[in-house]
Design an enzyme around this catalytic site. Structure first.
Site, PDB file in Angstrom:
ATOM      1  N   TRP B 324       2.859  53.685  18.350  1.00 36.55           N
ATOM      2  CA  TRP B 324       2.217  54.800  17.655  1.00 36.55           C
ATOM      3  C   TRP B 324       3.267  55.826  17.239  1.00 36.55           C
ATOM      4  CZ3 TRP B 324       2.164  60.015  18.861  1.00 36.55           C
ATOM      5  CH2 TRP B 324       1.265  60.805  18.170  1.00 36.55           C
ATOM      6  N   HIS B 325       4.304  56.004  18.094  1.00 34.81           N
ATOM      7  CA  HIS B 325       5.305  57.019  17.799  1.00 34.81           C
ATOM      8  C   HIS B 325       6.128  56.677  16.560  1.00 34.81           C
ATOM      9  CE1 HIS B 325       4.464  58.638  21.774  1.00 34.81           C
ATOM     10  NE2 HIS B 325       5.000  59.736  21.337  1.00 34.81           N
ATOM     11  N   GLY B 326       6.422  55.422  16.360  1.00 39.91           N
ATOM     12  CA  GLY B 326       7.240  55.091  15.211  1.00 39.91           C
ATOM     13  C   GLY B 326       7.315  53.605  14.986  1.00 39.91           C
ATOM     14  N   PHE B 474       6.057  61.160  12.866  1.00 41.97           N
ATOM     15  CA  PHE B 474       5.190  60.166  13.493  1.00 41.97           C
ATOM     16  C   PHE B 474       3.791  60.236  12.895  1.00 41.97           C
ATOM     17  CE2 PHE B 474       8.074  61.170  17.291  1.00 41.97           C
ATOM     18  CZ  PHE B 474       9.036  60.326  16.800  1.00 41.97           C
TER      19      PHE B 474
END
Lengths: 382, 474
Positions: B324-326, B474
């Site tokens: 989800w972050h990247g 993000f």
């Protein structure tokens, strides 16, 4: 419950008023201090130049005023040697470059005023005057509001600042100076603590490091990296005949929208024209011989000078020269495009070429009190 | 429009003034929605259509739940809505990552095939955050935890409220939507409290986090050039930077929302004083970790299916949390690393923690636990920050094995030292002092003076060029 609520409200309002009052008072106090007691934090470059000019020792005989075009384009030491060689003087006259980056006539007037205050009385003052620096619409207020305008200047300049679209910058510089000048303030504090710490800090364009100067009298920056190199005269002449390189063409094209912007709504007047008159009056009052110079720019740059602009500029220069009895020389087309780094800054070779042309053709005769020509006509190597 | 800029200050002051001058509650909400649209459009004017599309689909789906009686149709609508939102997220965020990975795979097999990458594919600002918000809304309505909102303006404001739009906190519908319906009354005290929170956030972001990139960036760009001491300092600097950057943003969002009469959830609570990795995730990015717990970990089975199933669920949750972050394998690894740490803590750490002792021994043990957790988190940040596994490997190797190389400038060393000290003191104060109680004892002029001083200090110490928030990417 209601009592408690109203106590909170009252307390909140008092706290807010104190916060707002303290904030405004601190900023206004800081703006007064920065204006009148510590101007070096606002304009460190000028402070450095003025500091060197005010040092004990021989006083400058020739002072150069203008922008980065003069700061990087005229070589103070070479000019002095050229004057000495041409006139056969026992000592080279001391030439001092007081031009500042992003400078115009208003900053030149500021520098002259400060130099006079420090007791500097040169024989000659070379002043850069190009059409864009005389326009009543003056984009350089972007820098002036931050670097040199003080509270007492606001009544005189606010109209010009508004016209240049810099009102918000003026308001910021006046009312939140601690934020606007934070970089310079921090650097000054760090330098005071430990000069080594300043090395790691990023520097702004108007506070370039003074270590780059090549001599005491040269401009303390190298906007075009010109002063750092030492080309031979043959190299200069060779480059005069060459066509501009791809890199030079690219540099010229990259900044080509600038002159059109500077010449927007062209009309000679406003604060810039008044600054020129003030400067010339100051020169006359202190026995300084002013030399007004249209400094070299590329052909592409000159194309922005439309016939009406050119006519207005020439007419004004003729009028000013007549009124103040000073010399005006137009060198805008004297340096070939192959000697420029971009559309209005010369290379090291261009700087030397311009220095030699101007010194031999104009300054020597003005020095001797003989100059009469308005514009040198002979093109080529001096 | 970045938060710590003059442009944003002008925007916020205008929004704030007009908002409180409007006499009608509904008009205020419409004004806030318009302001939020303008805020988003300042980043990219057309991508607002994407949020509107995503929000419209979920708004309609939630309304349809009331009419649908069949369980199958209800589920179909639910999964359709979630699938739609995740597809948008996957397309905009992960397309290039997937194609790049496919290219690498083909290259490994010796096949010269390069699928075209969408070089110009823009990552819509806040897409990861608002996608999770829309999903939580639809799920909550489906589960009957919350009734579908009829007023589209209220729903749009829940998604687009500008303080939390770009990078959270991820707001739950049951926390936010009732606030939209409640009539607001201007309160000076609330304004001052909001200013306090926002100023602390500004200080964290502009004064601490924004001074770290000159130390962190060059070291993480070419770690092989730097000595172990420099690598340690850069890792510490990044640990400070990411905390101050993100918690600073969250504080500013909370403070602004507070000034407008809204309450956003707390997102950080002294995370570097956590005594275990499980506690760390209860203190770090709380809105995300609680979202992952409620909408992913628990539906997967949580800890109900035995030890192995719990570890599997933890790993899946954290892997997806990392992704989800990247869109990069280093983020996936970071997620897996934390999943493994959480599983290890669940397997071995809990018993040790239960064996608590008082006095000096207990305090010493707690300090050791805090330091061990901090160290584990720091190593995790190396994978979070590094561009490639090669760089991350070099950094970790040099952290462990003393190596000579370039040293950082003394000014930078001092800067990192001061920043670490500031964060440590902040954590200490946050743990042992009640700011609320302290603040109430202060006379109003002293409180006002302290606020002005904090603002002046932040303005004086912030870097000349404002830097973007790390979590905006993000």
């Amino acid at each position: 419950m209601n009592q408690r609520f109203s106590w909170h409200r009252r307390r909140g309002r008092t706290a807010f008023c104190w916060a707002a009052g303290a904030f405004v008072a601190a900023q206004l106090t800081a703006s007064v201090i920065l204006d009148y007691a510590w101007p070096a934090a606002r304009f460190p470059y000028a402070a450095e130049v003025l500091g060197r000019a005010g040092k004990a020792g021989p006083r400058p005989d020739v002072v150069l005023f203008g922008s980065s075009r003069i700061a990087g384009g005229l070589r103070a030491r070479d000019m002095g040697q050229e004057l000495q060689a041409t006139l056969g003087l026992p000592h080279a006259p001391l030439v001092f470059n007081a031009a500042v980056p992003a400078g115009d006539l208003i900053s030149a007037d500021h520098m002259l005023k400060q130099l006079l205050r420090r007791g500097v009385r040169p024989t000659l003052a070379v002043i850069e005057v190009n059409p864009e620096t005389l326009n009543h619409y003056n984009e350089w207020f972007f820098f002036h509001v931050r670097r040199q305008l003080r509270w007492d200047d606001v009544p005189a300049y606010w109209r010009d600042v508004f016209r240049a679209g810099q009102a918000h910058r003026l308001l910021r510089a006046r009312f939140v100076p601690l934020s606007v000048h934070r970089g310079n303030i921090r650097r000054a504090c760090l330098a005071w603590l430990d000069p080594q710490l300043v090395e790691s800090m990023p520097l702004e364009a108007w506070s370039l490091p003074v270590e780059k100067q090549t001599s005491e009298t040269d401009a303390p920056h190298a906007a075009t990296a010109a002063v750092a190199q030492q080309p031979t005269w043959d190299e200069v002449l060779q480059r005069c005949g060459e066509s501009p390189t791809e890199q030079q063409r690219h540099g010229t094209l990259a900044g080509l929208e600038q002159p059109y912007r500077w010449l927007k709504h062209y009309r000679v007047g406003g604060a810039s024209a008044k600054a020129l008159e003030r400067m010339l009056q100051r020169c006359r009052d202190h026995g300084i011989e002013p030399v007004l110079v249209g400094v070299p720019v590329t052909l592409a740059h000159r194309q922005a000078y439309t016939p009406p602009i050119e006519a207005a500029y020439r007419e004004h220069m003729r009028e000013v020269s007549r009124r103040f009895g000073c010399v005006f020389v137009d060198y805008r087309d004297r340096v070939p495009d192959s000697l420029f780094i971009d559309n209005h800054h010369v290379l090291a070779e261009g700087g030397w070429y311009f220095t030699r042309c101007l010194t031999r053709e104009v300054l020597t005769s003005v020095w001797c009190g003989q100059h009469t020509v308005e514009r040198p006509t002979e093109v080529g190597a001096p | 429009m970045n938060f710590p800029t003059t442009q944003f200050l002008g925007f916020f002051l205008t929004v704030f003034a007009v908002y409180w001058l409007l006499p009608w509650h509904r008009a205020r909400m419409v004004w806030l929605l318009l302001a939020s649209c303008a805020f988003y459009m300042s980043w990219h004017p057309w991508l607002i259509l994407l949020i509107l599309l995503s929000a419209s689909v979920d708004y309609v789906v939630a309304l349809l739940f009331d009419d649908v009686k069949s369980l199958t149709w209800g589920r179909l609508l639910l999964f359709g809505s979630i699938g739609f939102n995740l597809s948008l997220l996957a397309f905009f965020k992960y397309t290039n990552f997937m194609l790049d990975s496919a290219n690498s795979m083909f290259a490994l097999l010796g096949v010269e095939y390069r699928s075209p990458l969408f070089d110009n594919l823009l990552l819509p600002l806040g897409i990861s955050f608002y996608t999770f918000e829309t999903i939580s809304y639809v799920v909550d309505v489906y589960m009957g935890r919350f009734r579908a909102v009829r007023n589209p303006i209220d729903y749009a404001l829940y998604i687009m409220f500008f303080p939390h739009l770009a990078a959270g906190p991820i707001v739950r519908p049951r926390d936010f939507l009732p606030q939209v319906e409640r009539r607001k009354r201007f309160d000076w005290y609330r304004l001052v409290v909001g200013m306090q929170i926002a100023l602390v956030g500004l200080f964290k972001k502009a004064v601490i986090a924004d001074h770290m990139p000159p130390v962190v960036d060059p070291v993480f760009k070419c770690p092989e050039l730097y000595s172990s001491a420099s690598i340690w300092l850069a890792t510490l600097a990044y640990t400070v930077q990411i905390y101050c950057d993100f918690s600073g943003y969250s504080d500013m969002a909370m403070g602004m929302a507070h000034m407008l009469g809204f309450k956003l959830p707390v997102n950080f609570h002294m995370p570097y004083f956590a005594a275990s990795i499980t506690e760390f995730w209860r203190r770090w990015h709380i809105s995300l970790s609680s979202w992952l717990r409620d909408y992913l970990y628990v539906p997967l089975g949580g800890n109900r299916g035995g030890k192995l199933a719990t570890y599997r669920n933890l790993m899946i949750t954290m892997l997806l949390g990392g992704l989800w972050h990247g869109a990069s394998w280093t983020f996936v690894f970071w997620g897996a690393y934390h999943g493994a740490l959480l599983s290890l803590h669940r397997a071995f750490g809990r018993g040790a923690q239960a064996d608590t002792a008082g006095g000096v021994v207990g305090v010493s043990r707690h300090v050791v636990c805090v330091l061990a957790t901090f160290l584990s988190v720091c190593i995790g940040w190396v994978f979070f920050r590094a561009q490639t596994f090669g760089d991350a490997g070099t950094v970790v190797t040099r952290l462990v094995w003393p190596t000579v190389g370039l040293n950082l400038h003394p000014g930078h060393v001092l800067l990192v030292g001061l920043s670490v000290l500031a964060v440590f003191l902040g954590h200490l104060a946050g743990t042992f002092l009640s700011w609320r109680r302290l603040e109430r004892r202060l006379p109003a002029p002293a409180l006002g003076g302290a606020l002005a001083f904090l603002l002046l200090l932040a303005l004086l110490l912030m870097p000349e060029a404002s830097k973007g928030f790390i979590y905006f990417q993000f």
